[in-house]
Design an enzyme around this catalytic site. Sequence first.
Site, mmCIF file in Angstrom:
data_model
loop_
_atom_site.group_PDB
_atom_site.id
_atom_site.type_symbol
_atom_site.label_atom_id
_atom_site.label_comp_id
_atom_site.label_asym_id
_atom_site.label_seq_id
_atom_site.Cartn_x
_atom_site.Cartn_y
_atom_site.Cartn_z
ATOM 1 N N HIS A 1 54.337 -17.153 46.115
ATOM 2 C CA HIS A 1 53.316 -17.331 47.149
ATOM 3 C C HIS A 1 53.933 -17.129 48.532
ATOM 4 O O HIS A 1 53.311 -16.538 49.418
ATOM 5 C CB HIS A 1 52.706 -18.732 47.033
ATOM 6 C CG HIS A 1 51.784 -18.881 45.874
ATOM 7 N ND1 HIS A 1 51.704 -20.029 45.118
ATOM 8 C CD2 HIS A 1 50.896 -18.013 45.319
ATOM 9 C CE1 HIS A 1 50.800 -19.867 44.169
ATOM 10 N NE2 HIS A 1 50.299 -18.657 44.269
ATOM 11 N N THR B 1 42.536 -8.391 34.359
ATOM 12 C CA THR B 1 41.790 -7.765 33.275
ATOM 13 C C THR B 1 40.470 -8.498 33.070
ATOM 14 O O THR B 1 40.034 -9.301 33.898
ATOM 15 C CB THR B 1 42.625 -7.771 31.983
ATOM 16 O OG1 THR B 1 41.911 -7.075 30.961
ATOM 17 C CG2 THR B 1 42.940 -9.189 31.516
ATOM 18 N N ASP C 1 34.387 -9.472 39.264
ATOM 19 C CA ASP C 1 35.502 -8.645 38.811
ATOM 20 C C ASP C 1 36.331 -8.231 40.018
ATOM 21 O O ASP C 1 35.920 -7.376 40.802
ATOM 22 C CB ASP C 1 34.965 -7.411 38.083
ATOM 23 C CG ASP C 1 36.065 -6.580 37.427
ATOM 24 O OD1 ASP C 1 37.253 -6.751 37.778
ATOM 25 O OD2 ASP C 1 35.730 -5.758 36.545
ATOM 26 N N THR D 1 47.637 -18.613 35.282
ATOM 27 C CA THR D 1 48.691 -19.468 35.834
ATOM 28 C C THR D 1 48.543 -19.573 37.341
ATOM 29 O O THR D 1 47.892 -18.736 37.976
ATOM 30 C CB THR D 1 50.099 -18.913 35.530
ATOM 31 O OG1 THR D 1 50.239 -17.635 36.159
ATOM 32 C CG2 THR D 1 50.338 -18.774 34.033
ATOM 33 N N ILE D 2 49.165 -20.599 37.904
ATOM 34 C CA ILE D 2 49.420 -20.631 39.335
ATOM 35 C C ILE D 2 50.846 -20.140 39.510
ATOM 36 O O ILE D 2 51.765 -20.611 38.835
ATOM 37 C CB ILE D 2 49.234 -22.052 39.928
ATOM 38 C CG1 ILE D 2 49.614 -22.070 41.418
ATOM 39 C CG2 ILE D 2 49.987 -23.112 39.140
ATOM 40 C CD1 ILE D 2 49.331 -23.399 42.115
ATOM 41 N N SER D 3 51.041 -19.141 40.345
ATOM 42 C CA SER D 3 52.358 -18.517 40.505
ATOM 43 C C SER D 3 53.371 -19.511 41.055
ATOM 44 O O SER D 3 53.019 -20.547 41.624
ATOM 45 C CB SER D 3 52.270 -17.320 41.448
ATOM 46 O OG SER D 3 51.471 -16.303 40.910
ATOM 47 N N SER E 1 43.705 -21.149 40.791
ATOM 48 C CA SER E 1 43.624 -22.560 41.172
ATOM 49 C C SER E 1 43.088 -22.759 42.582
ATOM 50 O O SER E 1 42.636 -23.841 42.936
ATOM 51 C CB SER E 1 45.007 -23.207 41.076
ATOM 52 O OG SER E 1 45.845 -22.740 42.124
ATOM 53 N N HIS F 1 37.395 -13.634 38.024
ATOM 54 C CA HIS F 1 36.382 -13.224 37.053
ATOM 55 C C HIS F 1 36.059 -14.326 36.049
ATOM 56 O O HIS F 1 35.174 -14.163 35.214
ATOM 57 C CB HIS F 1 36.837 -11.958 36.315
ATOM 58 C CG HIS F 1 38.018 -12.147 35.430
ATOM 59 N ND1 HIS F 1 39.256 -12.491 35.916
ATOM 60 C CD2 HIS F 1 38.157 -12.044 34.082
ATOM 61 C CE1 HIS F 1 40.111 -12.590 34.914
ATOM 62 N NE2 HIS F 1 39.472 -12.330 33.795
#
Length: 242
Positions: free
Chosen positions: A65, A237, A151, A58-60, A89, A118
């Site tokens: 932000h 993750t 990562d 997602t974009i927060s 994004s 990642h």
Amino acid sequence: MAWYCSGSTNSELVENLYRAGLIKSERVRDAMKGVDRAHYAPSRPYSDSPQPIGHAATISAPHMHGHACEYLIDFLKPGSHVLDIGSGSGYLTHVLANLVTDPSAANQANGQVIGIDHIPELVKLACENMSKSEQGRKYLKSERVKFIASDGRLGWPQGAPYDAIHVGAAAERLHPVLIEQLRSPGRLFIPVDMGSDDGDAGSLGSSGGQYIWVVDKKADGSVSKEKIFQVSYVPLTDRPKK
């Protein structure tokens, strides 16, 4: 309160956040005004809510932000080097680049932001999104902004030390390697999942749920940690399995 801050334009959204006190610094306000969220969240760009961008990411929400920039602002100056983990994004990476760049200064006075994700497709997406604006294209061409597929839990030692590190996904623990990559002084803004069984996370506190932690590495190399507020982020993750 945050959900009442949505606007019909990028400028209106940011001004609503500023008037509500969710953004306090004029520098943060101006940096966010300088990045049109429509280039990064095409679904409902001016809604103060998280938006899916694919690949289980997602974009927060804009207010998150804003919070991140506010907590890092003392370490976001022209010339600063920043690592944006889980860059997704590319939106916040662009905002951070505005905060470490002084258009009126010589090139050496400007900083760099490295966005790391990642998921290679998101790295490609971030580059495409940033290329939608003239300023974004200049940042990419000059390497004021670089996006890397790797990562994020390992940071990016090649660019260290960083004045500020932002993590945009919930870590299972407070990864020591990220603190090692901070400059002295430097600051890390990271959501940590307190439900993890990991000993390092457990040492931060026993309550469950995700919380933002601000970690400061001081000039003498000593480290302090502060739990700020509860949040809900996608996990930091491995790449989602197909």
